[in-house]
Design a protein around this motif. Structure first.
Motif, mmCIF file in Angstrom:
data_model
loop_
_atom_site.group_PDB
_atom_site.id
_atom_site.type_symbol
_atom_site.label_atom_id
_atom_site.label_comp_id
_atom_site.label_asym_id
_atom_site.label_seq_id
_atom_site.Cartn_x
_atom_site.Cartn_y
_atom_site.Cartn_z
ATOM 1 N N ALA A 59 0.747 -1.349 0.096
ATOM 2 C CA ALA A 59 0.044 -0.048 -0.028
ATOM 3 C C ALA A 59 1.101 1.264 0.034
ATOM 4 O O ALA A 59 1.795 1.054 0.529
ATOM 5 N N ASN A 60 1.052 2.161 -0.524
ATOM 6 C CA ASN A 60 1.187 3.651 -0.261
ATOM 7 C C ASN A 60 2.675 3.411 -0.956
ATOM 8 O O ASN A 60 3.511 3.536 -0.130
ATOM 9 N N VAL A 61 2.378 2.400 -2.491
ATOM 10 C CA VAL A 61 4.104 2.368 -2.830
ATOM 11 C C VAL A 61 5.173 3.896 -2.120
ATOM 12 O O VAL A 61 4.821 4.534 -2.799
ATOM 13 N N ALA A 62 6.315 3.452 -2.665
ATOM 14 C CA ALA A 62 7.320 5.036 -2.085
ATOM 15 C C ALA A 62 7.707 5.563 -3.765
ATOM 16 O O ALA A 62 8.141 6.514 -3.023
ATOM 17 N N GLY A 63 7.309 4.978 -4.670
ATOM 18 C CA GLY A 63 7.899 5.682 -5.729
ATOM 19 C C GLY A 63 7.239 4.577 -7.104
ATOM 20 O O GLY A 63 6.467 4.517 -7.250
ATOM 21 N N SER A 64 7.730 6.400 -8.137
ATOM 22 C CA SER A 64 6.657 5.618 -9.632
ATOM 23 C C SER A 64 7.976 5.221 -10.277
ATOM 24 O O SER A 64 9.234 5.303 -10.636
ATOM 25 N N GLU A 65 7.532 3.553 -10.825
ATOM 26 C CA GLU A 65 8.492 3.088 -11.394
ATOM 27 C C GLU A 65 7.662 0.854 -12.219
ATOM 28 O O GLU A 65 6.011 1.321 -11.729
ATOM 29 N N ARG A 66 8.430 0.884 -12.369
ATOM 30 C CA ARG A 66 7.623 -0.416 -12.890
ATOM 31 C C ARG A 66 8.604 -1.725 -12.216
ATOM 32 O O ARG A 66 9.807 -1.704 -12.713
ATOM 33 N N TYR A 67 7.863 -3.237 -11.814
ATOM 34 C CA TYR A 67 8.658 -3.924 -11.289
ATOM 35 C C TYR A 67 8.606 -4.516 -12.294
ATOM 36 O O TYR A 67 7.513 -4.865 -12.571
ATOM 37 N N THR A 68 9.602 -5.560 -12.102
ATOM 38 C CA THR A 68 9.890 -6.545 -13.509
ATOM 39 C C THR A 68 10.369 -8.320 -12.465
ATOM 40 O O THR A 68 10.008 -8.784 -13.291
#
Length: 121
Positions: A67-76
């Motif tokens: 919840a409420n992830v810390a950053g803007s990114e794409r998990y791979t």
């Protein structure tokens, strides 16, 4: 000659792996041989609940929710660990996910994270 595990041996190995390394960490690229490369900005590890291995495969039995992830990114990718922080690296794999924006909730649905081993034919 076929190579791989017997189904019974694969199931045992997967059950042991899930028990020993239940903590899941997210990555934005290959975690590498030590599990520390390409770590996601979101550093919280989630404890997976695994079903029993069957047919050389094992899957989670509950949602993994950040919840409420810390950053803007794409998990791979993901990595497996013995503890919620520090601990010992036990392996890694890939995930297919849409990009997230800081503040989003990221979920890997129950049954969607799997571990598998090759079985001799």
């Amino acid at each position: 000659m076929s190579v791989g595990f017997s189904t019974a041996a694969a199931n045992t190995a997967l059950d042991n792996q899930g028990t020993a390394y239940p903590w899941i960490k997210l990555h934005v690229g290959d975690p590498g041989g030590a599990g520390t490369a390409n770590a996601a900005v979101e550093t919280t590890r989630k404890q997976a609940t695994w079903g029993s291995a069957s047919s050389a495969s094992k899957a989670t039995t509950a949602d993994l929710v950040w919840a409420n992830v810390a950053g803007s990114e794409r998990y791979t990718h993901f990595s497996l660990w013995t503890a919620s922080t520090a601990g010992t690296f036990g392996g890694s794999g890939t995930v297919t996910a849409n990009a997230v924006t800081a503040g989003d909730t990221f979920t890997i649905p129950s049954g969607s994270l799997t571990l598998t081993l090759p079985v001799a034919a």
